[in-house]
Write a protein that holds these residues in place. Structure first.
Motif, PDB file in Angstrom:
ATOM      1  N   ARG A  42     -22.667  39.399  34.427  1.00 22.87           N
ATOM      2  CA  ARG A  42     -21.311  38.859  34.593  1.00 22.87           C
ATOM      3  C   ARG A  42     -20.279  39.988  34.607  1.00 22.87           C
ATOM      4  N   ILE A  82     -20.355  41.678  37.946  1.00 18.28           N
ATOM      5  CA  ILE A  82     -19.707  40.852  38.977  1.00 18.28           C
ATOM      6  C   ILE A  82     -18.191  40.949  38.844  1.00 18.28           C
ATOM      7  N   ARG A  83     -17.688  40.866  37.614  1.00 12.74           N
ATOM      8  CA  ARG A  83     -16.247  40.974  37.392  1.00 12.74           C
ATOM      9  C   ARG A  83     -15.716  42.333  37.851  1.00 12.74           C
ATOM     10  N   ILE A 136     -15.646  42.516  41.753  1.00  7.62           N
ATOM     11  CA  ILE A 136     -14.537  41.747  42.312  1.00  7.62           C
ATOM     12  C   ILE A 136     -13.214  42.470  42.073  1.00  7.62           C
ATOM     13  N   ASP A 168     -20.031  35.464  47.728  1.00  9.70           N
ATOM     14  CA  ASP A 168     -21.092  35.424  46.727  1.00  9.70           C
ATOM     15  C   ASP A 168     -22.377  36.043  47.268  1.00  9.70           C
ATOM     16  N   VAL A 177     -24.960  34.036  41.343  1.00  7.29           N
ATOM     17  CA  VAL A 177     -23.674  34.735  41.367  1.00  7.29           C
ATOM     18  C   VAL A 177     -22.542  33.716  41.348  1.00  7.29           C
ATOM     19  N   TYR A 218     -22.176  32.269  37.794  1.00  6.34           N
ATOM     20  CA  TYR A 218     -21.543  33.215  36.877  1.00  6.34           C
ATOM     21  C   TYR A 218     -20.060  33.385  37.202  1.00  6.34           C
ATOM     22  N   ARG A 219     -19.728  33.448  38.496  1.00  6.27           N
ATOM     23  CA  ARG A 219     -18.329  33.611  38.904  1.00  6.27           C
ATOM     24  C   ARG A 219     -17.498  32.418  38.465  1.00  6.27           C
ATOM     25  N   GLU A 220     -18.012  31.216  38.679  1.00  2.00           N
ATOM     26  CA  GLU A 220     -17.289  30.013  38.268  1.00  2.00           C
ATOM     27  C   GLU A 220     -17.153  29.958  36.752  1.00  2.00           C
ATOM     28  N   ILE A 224     -13.310  32.652  38.125  1.00  2.00           N
ATOM     29  CA  ILE A 224     -12.881  33.490  39.241  1.00  2.00           C
ATOM     30  C   ILE A 224     -13.003  32.670  40.518  1.00  2.00           C
ATOM     31  N   SER A 233     -14.213  33.626  47.406  1.00  2.00           N
ATOM     32  CA  SER A 233     -13.623  34.676  48.239  1.00  2.00           C
ATOM     33  C   SER A 233     -12.491  34.170  49.120  1.00  2.00           C
ATOM     34  N   ARG A 279      -9.419  33.800  46.988  1.00  2.00           N
ATOM     35  CA  ARG A 279      -8.916  35.115  46.595  1.00  2.00           C
ATOM     36  C   ARG A 279      -8.176  35.768  47.754  1.00  2.00           C
TER      37      ARG A 279
END
Length: 413
Positions: free
Chosen positions: A353, A356-357, A360, A371, A390, A393-395, A399, A402, A405
């Motif tokens: 995680r 990934i953070r 991003i 993703d 991915v 974990y992003r959710e 976050i 894409s 964002r």
């Protein structure tokens, strides 16, 4: 003290009707201390609402309104069904049924009482959804307010288009000018989405850590927080008297129980420190380098290391916190599932995680990574994860995907 995934505490101060009422109460006291000037004393019109709940304030307003006994009874029940955010969570039919057999009201009676509740302060209270909540607040504005009627339509019918930033489609639906739409959206955004929170502001939560973790020249040291240790002791003078008295069997039994309690507290503290030391030893990489160096760890690993049952470790690590140079963390924060790396080793899901953070945060905001692309980059680094992993974990880190964002970056520029 702050919490992240480890339930970081937040103090959320808010200027609410309560704070305004305290100011009013202070003015009333100052007025009472001065000599009477002959004017009517208006200070009694304002009551100090400090400590009142939202429901208490609503009932107080209802009792001052000119409602019939039937409407007042229904309105009080509606006020009780309003949650802390100010929303009515029960259906009108459920409210009507709950009035029986004492009151046989019609659905029209309940709707009339609801309208009375929705006219109270704070504005927007008693709404059944976000659109109705915003519309109630907008309707309290002066009818001559520019774009007010358009804003009400937006709140009632088109909040989904606002959320999706589909402003061109929204303007076509409303058949209004771009300037009117901007004014309407400004009115909508000025409304409070949770009117009840102004009356019941979130209370600050404070965490008292159970152990302190600090770095010394000999490595990482774990110490128990003396503030969390109950100060329990036996008065030795009385204990010696009880021990010598042959006819105080009950007191001797209570003395023995007190000593057992003290010993239990000692064992509890020893176990707490032992588990904390094991966690620190296993997660030294985290304390040295941060989340990306977090190692996979489960309860069974600690249970085997300290030679205790897994259920005991579960109890010890629940709602226990450690103060570290990186912040205050719950013991459970250091436990995570693992993912097999390409070289045969295992990686903590917390470390993934964090990666990934970080990826991003470093991406090109005009062309953010999807993703699938993030999964590809991680695989190239020896961390084979699926796209759906991915995304999960992003959710979990809240976050946005894409495309969202990218839209946010475009609006910011």
């Amino acid at each position: 003290m702050p919490r992240s995934t480890i339930r970081r505490a937040r103090a959320i101060p808010a200027r609410s009707p309560r704070s305004r009422s305290r100011t009013t109460a202070g003015a009333s006291r100052r007025a009472a201390e001065t000599s009477w000037s002959g004017d009517d004393d208006r200070s009694s019109d304002f009551s100090d609402q400090h400590g009142q709940t939202l429901q208490e304030q609503l009932v107080e307003q209802l009792e001052l309104a000119r409602l019939s006994p039937l409407d007042l009874a229904i309105a009080r029940l509606i006020a009780d069904a309003i949650n802390d955010d100010g929303y009515l969570t029960d259906s009108l039919e459920d409210i009507r049924e709950s009035l029986k057999p004492e009151i046989d009201a019609t659905l029209a009676d309940v709707e009339r009482a609801l309208a009375a509740v929705q006219s109270l302060e704070p504005a927007g209270v008693g709404a059944r959804n976000l659109g109705e909540c915003i519309a109630l607040q907008l309707r309290q504005l002066d009818p001559a307010t520019p774009a007010r009627d358009i804003a009400v339509r937006v709140a009632r019918e088109h909040l989904d288009l606002v959320a999706g930033q589909q402003l061109a489609l929204l303007r076509r639906h409303l058949r209004c000018s771009e300037a009117d739409l901007e004014m309407a959206l400004a009115l909508v955004r000025s409304c409070h989405p949770r009117p009840g929170a102004a009356v019941n502001p979130a209370q600050a939560e404070y965490i008292v850590p159970d152990v302190f973790v600090r770095r010394t020249e000999h490595g990482w040291v774990v110490e128990i927080n003396p503030a969390t240790v109950p100060r329990v002791r036996v008065n030795q003078s009385y204990a010696s008297l009880v021990s010598r008295a042959p006819d105080h069997a009950m007191l001797r039994s209570q003395l023995q129980e007190a000593r057992w309690l003290m010993r239990s507290l000692e064992i509890r503290n020893e176990t707490l420190v032992k588990v904390a030391r094991c966690i620190v030893q296993r997660q030294t990489g985290f304390f040295e380098y941060g989340e990306e160096a977090m190692e996979p760890l489960i309860l069974k690993d600690v249970a085997e290391a300290v030679e205790m049952h897994e259920s005991t470790i579960s109890r010890v690590t629940t709602a226990k916190y450690m103060h570290t140079p990186r912040g205050v963390f719950e013991f459970r924060y250091f436990f995570s599932s693992h993912v097999a790396a390409a070289d045969g080793t295992e990686m903590s899901s917390t470390a993934i995680r964090a990666k990934i953070r970080k990826l991003i945060a470093q991406e090109n905001s005009d062309n953010p990574w999807s993703d699938s692309k993030l999964a590809e980059i991680l695989s190239q680094e020896g961390i084979p994860v699926a796209r759906r992993t991915v995304a999960k974990y992003r959710e979990g880190m809240q976050i946005a995907p894409s495309n969202e964002r990218k839209r946010a970056a475009a609006r910011a520029s």
